[in-house]
Scaffold this active site. Sequence first.
Site, PDB file in Angstrom:
ATOM      1  N   ASP A  86       0.942  -1.099   0.052  1.00  0.00           N
ATOM      2  CA  ASP A  86      -0.120  -0.438  -0.043  1.00  0.00           C
ATOM      3  C   ASP A  86       0.990   0.741   0.259  1.00  0.00           C
ATOM      4  O   ASP A  86       1.487   1.403   1.062  1.00  0.00           O
ATOM      5  CB  ASP A  86      -0.977  -0.073   1.158  1.00  0.00           C
ATOM      6  CG  ASP A  86      -2.055   1.097   1.253  1.00  0.00           C
ATOM      7  OD1 ASP A  86      -1.838   2.530   0.039  1.00  0.00           O
ATOM      8  OD2 ASP A  86      -2.876   0.815   1.551  1.00  0.00           O
ATOM      9  N   ILE A  88      -0.785   9.199   8.970  1.00  0.00           N
ATOM     10  CA  ILE A  88      -1.653   7.625   9.529  1.00  0.00           C
ATOM     11  C   ILE A  88      -1.361   6.552   8.963  1.00  0.00           C
ATOM     12  O   ILE A  88      -0.392   6.390   8.206  1.00  0.00           O
ATOM     13  CB  ILE A  88      -2.977   8.467   9.895  1.00  0.00           C
ATOM     14  CG1 ILE A  88      -3.538   8.506   7.686  1.00  0.00           C
ATOM     15  CG2 ILE A  88      -2.953   9.903   9.979  1.00  0.00           C
ATOM     16  CD1 ILE A  88      -4.893   8.588   8.183  1.00  0.00           C
ATOM     17  N   GLY A 135      -4.805   1.993   7.575  1.00  0.00           N
ATOM     18  CA  GLY A 135      -6.009   0.987   8.534  1.00  0.00           C
ATOM     19  C   GLY A 135      -5.896  -0.723   8.637  1.00  0.00           C
ATOM     20  O   GLY A 135      -6.591  -1.210   9.449  1.00  0.00           O
ATOM     21  N   HIS A 144       0.386   8.156   3.994  1.00  0.00           N
ATOM     22  CA  HIS A 144       0.890   7.016   5.281  1.00  0.00           C
ATOM     23  C   HIS A 144       2.371   7.225   5.790  1.00  0.00           C
ATOM     24  O   HIS A 144       2.630   6.304   6.071  1.00  0.00           O
ATOM     25  CB  HIS A 144       0.303   5.690   5.399  1.00  0.00           C
ATOM     26  CG  HIS A 144      -1.166   5.610   4.599  1.00  0.00           C
ATOM     27  ND1 HIS A 144      -1.838   5.550   5.580  1.00  0.00           N
ATOM     28  CD2 HIS A 144      -0.648   4.623   4.144  1.00  0.00           C
ATOM     29  CE1 HIS A 144      -2.815   4.551   5.009  1.00  0.00           C
ATOM     30  NE2 HIS A 144      -2.796   4.406   4.252  1.00  0.00           N
TER      31      HIS A 144
END
Length: 284
Positions: free
Chosen positions: A187, A207, A210, A192
């Site tokens: 990803d 962040i 998830g 991120h």
Amino acid sequence: MPIDAARALAADPRPGEIGWDHKDIQLYHLGLGAGLPATDPDELRYTLESRLHVLPSFATVAGAGMAMLGGLGQPGIEVDLANVLHGGHSIELHRPIPVKGRATSSSRVAAVYDKGKAAVVVLRSEVADADGPLWTSDAQIFIRGEGGFGGERGPSVREELPERAPDRVEERRIREEQALLYRLSGDWNPLHADPEFAKLAGFEQPILHGLCSYGMTLKAVVDTALGGDVSRVRAYRTRFAGIVFPGETLRIRMWQEPGRVLVSVTAVERDDAPVLADTVVDHT
């Protein structure tokens, strides 16, 4: 309308081939924070090739990583990726994932729901090898501004947590560099990693993924509630309820019931702000 539900649901599945070996699995486990302490026998099951087992959430990154999200390019689905959020995820294990494998995948739009101001698209990926089915993975994709097309609203899945105190509470610290390591499993979203991009998206800093929180949570459940036995996991589902930042700590509360573990995940440093909700691990 950008979303034509009937066309998307009628589209042929997209076939693909994926492969992985011990290096992919070790990298994934390290991206979840495995390996601390480095010589702990329980951690070596995640990091040492001669003892390796596979955490079932590896299914979310196996082979082509986030290729399942390519379903957003299916006929009938034409959306602005800036409006796309990963709303939830579930996996069903048909048998344990081997340390090395080659498999075929079949990806399709399994459902499209009209939530009024948004749409939810369920992207399903079914994976099998020469010995039969391995896993089924469903990504629930929330697309802002794409509702109102007159479709079904869809189910509202909520798991009521027991009123009693949790049976177990575990805390897992997210290392400062953890998102940088996790993204190597597939990803590459700059949200991120890139502070400037994160600010453009409305966040004070990058962040955590998830699905990284998702994998960290399953590891905590396996290691504590399931005796370290990954083969006991039959299914695992969650709803992404909030963000978490590298450097913060996940508080993982578990309630054990026959055949399943109910889980709540929050961010310790932000007054237990929700991170994962409606989270269930089904097991033998």
